[in-house]
Design a protein around this motif. Structure first.
Motif, PDB file in Angstrom:
ATOM      1  N   HIS A   5      12.358  58.948  41.923  1.00 33.21           N
ATOM      2  CA  HIS A   5      11.628  58.416  40.765  1.00 33.21           C
ATOM      3  C   HIS A   5      10.334  59.202  40.566  1.00 33.21           C
ATOM      4  O   HIS A   5       9.403  59.079  41.358  1.00 33.21           O
ATOM      5  CB  HIS A   5      11.327  56.928  41.014  1.00 33.21           C
ATOM      6  CG  HIS A   5      10.731  56.213  39.841  1.00 33.21           C
ATOM      7  ND1 HIS A   5      10.686  54.827  39.778  1.00 33.21           N
ATOM      8  CD2 HIS A   5      10.151  56.652  38.700  1.00 33.21           C
ATOM      9  CE1 HIS A   5      10.113  54.458  38.646  1.00 33.21           C
ATOM     10  NE2 HIS A   5       9.760  55.546  37.976  1.00 33.21           N
ATOM     11  N   HIS A  37      10.178  58.958  31.036  1.00 31.84           N
ATOM     12  CA  HIS A  37      10.419  57.811  30.160  1.00 31.84           C
ATOM     13  C   HIS A  37      11.139  58.246  28.878  1.00 31.84           C
ATOM     14  O   HIS A  37      10.600  59.021  28.082  1.00 31.84           O
ATOM     15  CB  HIS A  37       9.092  57.149  29.756  1.00 31.84           C
ATOM     16  CG  HIS A  37       8.303  56.580  30.892  1.00 31.84           C
ATOM     17  ND1 HIS A  37       8.649  55.412  31.534  1.00 31.84           N
ATOM     18  CD2 HIS A  37       7.170  57.002  31.494  1.00 31.84           C
ATOM     19  CE1 HIS A  37       7.749  55.153  32.480  1.00 31.84           C
ATOM     20  NE2 HIS A  37       6.843  56.110  32.482  1.00 31.84           N
ATOM     21  N   GLU A  62      14.066  57.327  32.909  1.00 33.75           N
ATOM     22  CA  GLU A  62      13.633  55.935  33.046  1.00 33.75           C
ATOM     23  C   GLU A  62      13.657  55.343  31.640  1.00 33.75           C
ATOM     24  O   GLU A  62      12.799  55.642  30.808  1.00 33.75           O
ATOM     25  CB  GLU A  62      12.234  55.812  33.679  1.00 33.75           C
ATOM     26  CG  GLU A  62      11.859  54.356  33.994  1.00 33.75           C
ATOM     27  CD  GLU A  62      10.577  54.218  34.827  1.00 33.75           C
ATOM     28  OE1 GLU A  62       9.811  55.193  34.964  1.00 33.75           O
ATOM     29  OE2 GLU A  62      10.340  53.103  35.342  1.00 33.75           O
ATOM     30  N   HIS A  73      12.253  48.434  33.202  1.00 33.10           N
ATOM     31  CA  HIS A  73      12.539  49.867  33.269  1.00 33.10           C
ATOM     32  C   HIS A  73      13.841  50.093  34.022  1.00 33.10           C
ATOM     33  O   HIS A  73      14.050  49.534  35.095  1.00 33.10           O
ATOM     34  CB  HIS A  73      11.389  50.604  33.959  1.00 33.10           C
ATOM     35  CG  HIS A  73      10.160  50.680  33.095  1.00 33.10           C
ATOM     36  ND1 HIS A  73       8.970  51.215  33.526  1.00 33.10           N
ATOM     37  CD2 HIS A  73       9.948  50.298  31.806  1.00 33.10           C
ATOM     38  CE1 HIS A  73       8.083  51.165  32.544  1.00 33.10           C
ATOM     39  NE2 HIS A  73       8.654  50.601  31.497  1.00 33.10           N
ATOM     40  N   HIS A 188      11.651  49.281  40.055  1.00 33.51           N
ATOM     41  CA  HIS A 188      10.676  48.271  40.524  1.00 33.51           C
ATOM     42  C   HIS A 188      10.960  46.861  39.984  1.00 33.51           C
ATOM     43  O   HIS A 188      10.117  46.271  39.296  1.00 33.51           O
ATOM     44  CB  HIS A 188       9.235  48.711  40.173  1.00 33.51           C
ATOM     45  CG  HIS A 188       9.063  49.339  38.810  1.00 33.51           C
ATOM     46  ND1 HIS A 188       9.044  48.610  37.645  1.00 33.51           N
ATOM     47  CD2 HIS A 188       8.911  50.628  38.421  1.00 33.51           C
ATOM     48  CE1 HIS A 188       8.893  49.425  36.606  1.00 33.51           C
ATOM     49  NE2 HIS A 188       8.812  50.659  37.060  1.00 33.51           N
ATOM     50  N   ASP A 246       7.509  57.124  41.967  1.00 32.92           N
ATOM     51  CA  ASP A 246       6.969  56.906  40.612  1.00 32.92           C
ATOM     52  C   ASP A 246       5.757  57.821  40.379  1.00 32.92           C
ATOM     53  O   ASP A 246       4.782  57.439  39.732  1.00 32.92           O
ATOM     54  CB  ASP A 246       6.588  55.437  40.404  1.00 32.92           C
ATOM     55  CG  ASP A 246       6.744  54.981  38.961  1.00 32.92           C
ATOM     56  OD1 ASP A 246       7.011  55.829  38.091  1.00 32.92           O
ATOM     57  OD2 ASP A 246       6.571  53.776  38.708  1.00 32.92           O
TER      58      ASP A 246
HETATM   59 FE    FE Z   1       8.496  52.191  35.487  1.00 29.15          FE
END
Ligand code: FE
Ligand code: AMP
Ligand code: FE
Ligand code: ZN
Length: 281
Positions: A5, A37, A62, A73, A188, A246
């Motif tokens: 991620h 994203h 994502e 997400h 998450h 992330d």
């Molecule tokens: Fe996220």
């Protein structure tokens, strides 16, 4: 080490795809998934750079979705970027990411913090524009110190400068990722109030009705106890239990590459699923 991620400046990270690969190398990662994203834009460049460096970059995304009105997400791995339905949906999300900006700027102007749309666009390196870029523009103007302050004071969900945007339903997101040959993993899931939205029974029905493949168990937004409970639940439901940093470059503090990782066994299972669906990592 496997980190599934991470973001580049193609969405709201701060590294170019090439810098991102260098950062993965510096962090001694063997495998890293680029999961920007709502866009695949950075994948080709990151893969080209990775070939030169001996790091393995996996194609990810994502995806912004919603469940009962709450933002969720969804990580997608190995999707065919040319898949028409998925591409169309991504286009729709990105359009709405952009069309909400004038409304946010209006709110900021009312709060005595005027910005132009150009100032936001300069901050967004790519096609996926978001609140973090509005935050960056506020910082560049000298109104605020950093992204965190912008989110805490103005941009949080329901905050004074917040404007909603379009996102498909979570179940539909899972369908789209799978139909594009990919594997769908909720990012998450139990971070930031997610636990009351994505209860065990909701997760079970997502597996049953849509074929959800996994949950991101190891993430900064989960404390050790939450991760342990989620891991147990994932095992009971036959879900892949992944982990990821992330990473957002300097755009999010406390998320260095490799701070959370995925086991080789889980990656292997994920790869077999992608291959069986005709996708490609
Ligand atoms: Fe996220
Ligand atoms: P958006 O998708 O435009 O609604 O913005 C949400 C994104 O903002 C998330 O995906 C995070 O990457 C980022 N974000 C949320 N909270 C913060 C924060 N406190 N500091 C930096 N980035 C954040
Ligand atoms: Fe982000
Ligand atoms: Zn992320």
């Amino acid at each position: 080490m496997i980190d599934l991620h991470a973001h580049s400046a193609v969405s709201d990270g701060t590294d170019t795809p090439e810098e991102f690969v260098q950062a993965a190398l510096d962090a001694r990662l063997d495998v890293v998934a680029l999961t920007d994203h709502d866009t695949f834009d950075g994948i080709e460049r990151a893969k080209a750079e990775a070939l030169r460096c001996g790091v393995r970059v996996l194609a990810g995304i994502e995806l912004s979705t919603q469940f009962d009105g709450a933002s969720v997400h969804l990580l997608g791995y190995g999707c065919n970027g040319e898949d028409v339905r998925l591409a169309h949906e991504l286009e729709k999300i990105r359009r709405s990411r952009l069309s909400r900006i004038p409304g946010m700027l209006e709110r900021l102007a009312d709060l005595g913090l005027p910005l132009t749309i150009e100032e936001v666009q300069v901050q967004a390196g790519g096609v996926s524009v978001g609140r973090p870029h509005v935050a960056d523009a506020l910082v560049a103007r000298g109104y605020l110190a950093n992204r965190t302050e912008a989110f805490e004071r103005l941009l949080y969900d329901g905050g004074p400068a917040y404007v909603e945007r379009y996102a498909p339903k979570l179940g539909r997101g899972i369908d789209l990722i799978r139909e594009a040959g990919g594997v769908a993993v909720i990012a998450h899931p139990w971070g930031r109030g997610g636990r009351s939205i994505l209860s065990p029974s909701v997760l079970r029905s997502l597996v049953f009705d849509h074929g959800l493949d996994g949950v991101e168990v190891d993430h900064n937004d989960h404390d050790a106890r939450t991760s342990a409970e989620l891991r147990k639940l994932a095992a009971a439901m036959g879900l892949l239990a992944t982990g990821g940093s992330d990473y957002h470059g300097t755009g999010k503090t406390g998320h260095p590459l490799g701070c959370h990782t995925t086991s080789p066994e889980v990656l292997q299972a994920l790869e077999s699923l992608v291959h069986s669906r005709g996708g490609a990592l």
